[in-house]
Write a protein that holds these residues in place. Sequence first.
Motif, mmCIF file in Angstrom:
data_model
loop_
_atom_site.group_PDB
_atom_site.id
_atom_site.type_symbol
_atom_site.label_atom_id
_atom_site.label_comp_id
_atom_site.label_asym_id
_atom_site.label_seq_id
_atom_site.Cartn_x
_atom_site.Cartn_y
_atom_site.Cartn_z
ATOM 1 N N UNK A 54 0.829 -1.203 0.000
ATOM 2 C CA UNK A 54 0.000 0.000 0.000
ATOM 3 C C UNK A 54 0.863 1.253 0.000
ATOM 4 N N UNK A 55 1.957 1.225 0.747
ATOM 5 C CA UNK A 55 2.843 2.383 0.820
ATOM 6 C C UNK A 55 3.434 2.707 -0.548
ATOM 7 N N UNK A 56 3.818 1.668 -1.284
ATOM 8 C CA UNK A 56 4.348 1.898 -2.635
ATOM 9 C C UNK A 56 3.302 2.582 -3.517
ATOM 10 N N UNK A 57 2.056 2.160 -3.368
ATOM 11 C CA UNK A 57 0.991 2.777 -4.151
ATOM 12 C C UNK A 57 0.802 4.248 -3.807
ATOM 13 N N UNK A 58 0.834 4.570 -2.532
ATOM 14 C CA UNK A 58 0.679 5.965 -2.122
ATOM 15 C C UNK A 58 1.853 6.813 -2.594
ATOM 16 N N UNK A 59 3.061 6.273 -2.518
ATOM 17 C CA UNK A 59 4.229 7.009 -2.989
ATOM 18 C C UNK A 59 4.122 7.303 -4.489
ATOM 19 N N UNK A 60 3.670 6.326 -5.224
ATOM 20 C CA UNK A 60 3.512 6.516 -6.668
ATOM 21 C C UNK A 60 2.478 7.591 -6.955
ATOM 22 N N UNK A 61 1.373 7.562 -6.214
ATOM 23 C CA UNK A 61 0.331 8.578 -6.398
ATOM 24 C C UNK A 61 0.840 9.971 -6.024
ATOM 25 N N UNK A 62 1.763 10.024 -5.041
ATOM 26 C CA UNK A 62 2.327 11.315 -4.619
ATOM 27 C C UNK A 62 3.461 11.772 -5.522
ATOM 28 N N UNK A 63 3.844 10.929 -6.493
ATOM 29 C CA UNK A 63 4.892 11.291 -7.430
ATOM 30 C C UNK A 63 6.293 11.122 -6.890
ATOM 31 N N UNK A 64 6.473 10.193 -5.924
ATOM 32 C CA UNK A 64 7.772 9.996 -5.298
ATOM 33 C C UNK A 64 8.337 8.625 -5.629
ATOM 34 N N UNK A 65 9.662 8.584 -5.755
ATOM 35 C CA UNK A 65 10.392 7.334 -5.886
ATOM 36 C C UNK A 65 11.456 7.319 -4.807
ATOM 37 N N UNK A 66 11.345 6.415 -3.856
ATOM 38 C CA UNK A 66 12.301 6.379 -2.748
ATOM 39 C C UNK A 66 13.260 5.230 -2.961
ATOM 40 N N UNK B 39 7.484 -4.467 8.595
ATOM 41 C CA UNK B 39 6.319 -3.992 7.855
ATOM 42 C C UNK B 39 6.014 -2.529 8.127
ATOM 43 N N UNK B 40 6.928 -1.828 8.762
ATOM 44 C CA UNK B 40 6.738 -0.402 9.012
ATOM 45 C C UNK B 40 6.842 0.354 7.693
ATOM 46 N N UNK B 41 6.049 1.410 7.566
ATOM 47 C CA UNK B 41 6.022 2.106 6.270
ATOM 48 C C UNK B 41 7.336 2.813 5.962
ATOM 49 N N UNK B 42 8.187 3.074 6.954
ATOM 50 C CA UNK B 42 9.505 3.650 6.651
ATOM 51 C C UNK B 42 10.409 2.632 5.970
ATOM 52 N N UNK B 43 10.049 1.358 6.036
ATOM 53 C CA UNK B 43 10.894 0.305 5.465
ATOM 54 C C UNK B 43 10.737 0.196 3.952
ATOM 55 N N UNK B 44 10.117 1.204 3.365
ATOM 56 C CA UNK B 44 9.961 1.248 1.917
ATOM 57 C C UNK B 44 11.281 1.593 1.228
ATOM 58 N N UNK B 45 12.231 2.141 1.982
ATOM 59 C CA UNK B 45 13.528 2.509 1.413
ATOM 60 C C UNK B 45 14.266 1.229 1.026
ATOM 61 N N UNK C 55 1.411 7.244 8.022
ATOM 62 C CA UNK C 55 1.859 6.942 6.650
ATOM 63 C C UNK C 55 1.953 8.226 5.830
ATOM 64 N N UNK C 56 0.964 9.098 5.984
ATOM 65 C CA UNK C 56 1.006 10.361 5.249
ATOM 66 C C UNK C 56 2.221 11.182 5.661
#
Length: 538
Positions: A44-56, A170-176, A142-143
């Motif tokens: 879900x976090x990847x989806x929100x980042x994509x919608x926000x225009x970010x690539x981490x 599974x923490x949303x900061x672990x998207x890096x 998450x926001x």
Amino acid sequence: CWLIFRVSQQTPDAVCTLNTLQTNASSLEQVRRERSHPQLQLQAMRGFLERAGLTVSQSHQHSEYMGHRTGSTCAFTEQILRSYGFRTGFYSSPHLVQVRERIRINGQPIGKELFTKYFWQVYGRLDETKDAHGGTMPAYFRFLTILAFHVFLQEKVDLAVIEVGIGGAYDCTNIIRRPWVCGISSLGIDHTQILGDTIEKIAWQKGGIFKPGVPAFTVRQPEDALAILRDRAKEIRCPLRVCPELDDYQADCGPLRLGLAGQHQHSNASLALQLSHTWLQKRCLPGRTNVSNISTICQWQEEHESKNVFKRLTMGLADTEWPGRNQTLKHGAVTYFLDGAHTMRSMQACVHWFRETAAQHERNASGPVARVLLFNATGERDSAAMLKALVPCHFDFAVFCPNITEAIASCNADQQNFNVSVEHMLTRCLDNERSWRLHNSLGDNKDTQLLIKGSLPLVPEKKADTLVFPCILSALQWITQGRDSALAHPTKTVFPVKPSVMAKAAPLCEAAEIHVLITGSLHLVGGVLKHLDPATSK
């Protein structure tokens, strides 16, 4: 024109909109669904980042991410690297007074205008795309994580220090995908409903921040926990090292001084030294000069060649500040000891720090000292066990209140929590009061009530008086008995207290000084700081 209007709005409007993500029905339903299937969180976090225009990902951005565990370790690390002249970003949680504290540039919370501008940029992109994604918006934490990434990219920091929220795997900061270095500080039992009820289960979750080929460090852990971390590192193919004791650095660097009080900060400082050293090695050695501050790189290279690297690194430890953690504030005859300890491990460290520090202050007092505990705990935490740990501090009074700054409608939006009802918070305070009485062999006084005359009618009125107050301000006013001018400002409501309760305060009035330990919750500490230090609200 719409964009200009939105960007020009004041911060409180942004914060109020942010608070809707605490209660948004689709956000809450998504959180409930993901608790049963935690692997969905990162998806879900990847989806929100994509919608926000970010690539981490490390290779596609200017900011370089460092994954950590505790706020104190992050604070040490950020200060060390900032002392070299690097432009730093720092993301942490929770905030004490204002939500902007969570996102810092060069050690300072981002300004109101920047927060407002970047908030509406991210919120607008997510809001515009929500209909195409089932109306979903990211939940509060998450926001803020997405917003932090956006801020660090826009502000072009040299590095970003990221504190993990809950757990790790599974923490949303672990998207890096590939941080430069990761660290895990001392493990304790917390968030058991999410992470598990044993130190081994929690260690497994924490080890989830490891990444293939990325160096990782931890401090000395219980053997069972360390074994799990080593297994996780081996499985992920991550080189894991255990930090030396802080005393081991002193042979080369001389006596070390830490800006944060408490014996438990020694391991956090050692971890920060290793994390900082690793980042500097990877980014500043010859052939790797894509960091903006060239003079700093040259300085680092000279120190590295002369073997004086750790001597310079340790200088940053003394300058580190991290409010609300082992913090002492003296306001005339009243001294406040603030520590947001909220686990058994951190509470034991808090007790050790308070007994040692308060004893030093008492030796310098002009006369008798009254000791007061101001306590609250939230969530599923074992507050009874934490209160038992506090008994040896020998308090003259134990006072309990919810994390409500003031019992009036104008409460600061930054400190509002819509996920727990006021009734539930007050009931929890009454339970804590009973636990304290039992631990102190005072019996279970079931006739408890709020101490404010004509106050919030949320708890049935009983006959006997107990030290439970409906908000932080009313508790502080009773504890200090008019001896702290910071609580007597004309803008602050003075809560009327029953004569029988005022009579109880005689020892406070007669004491030469009053020493107050505020602990059990960082949110409680933040509410206290809002009243004691007006600068924190600016």
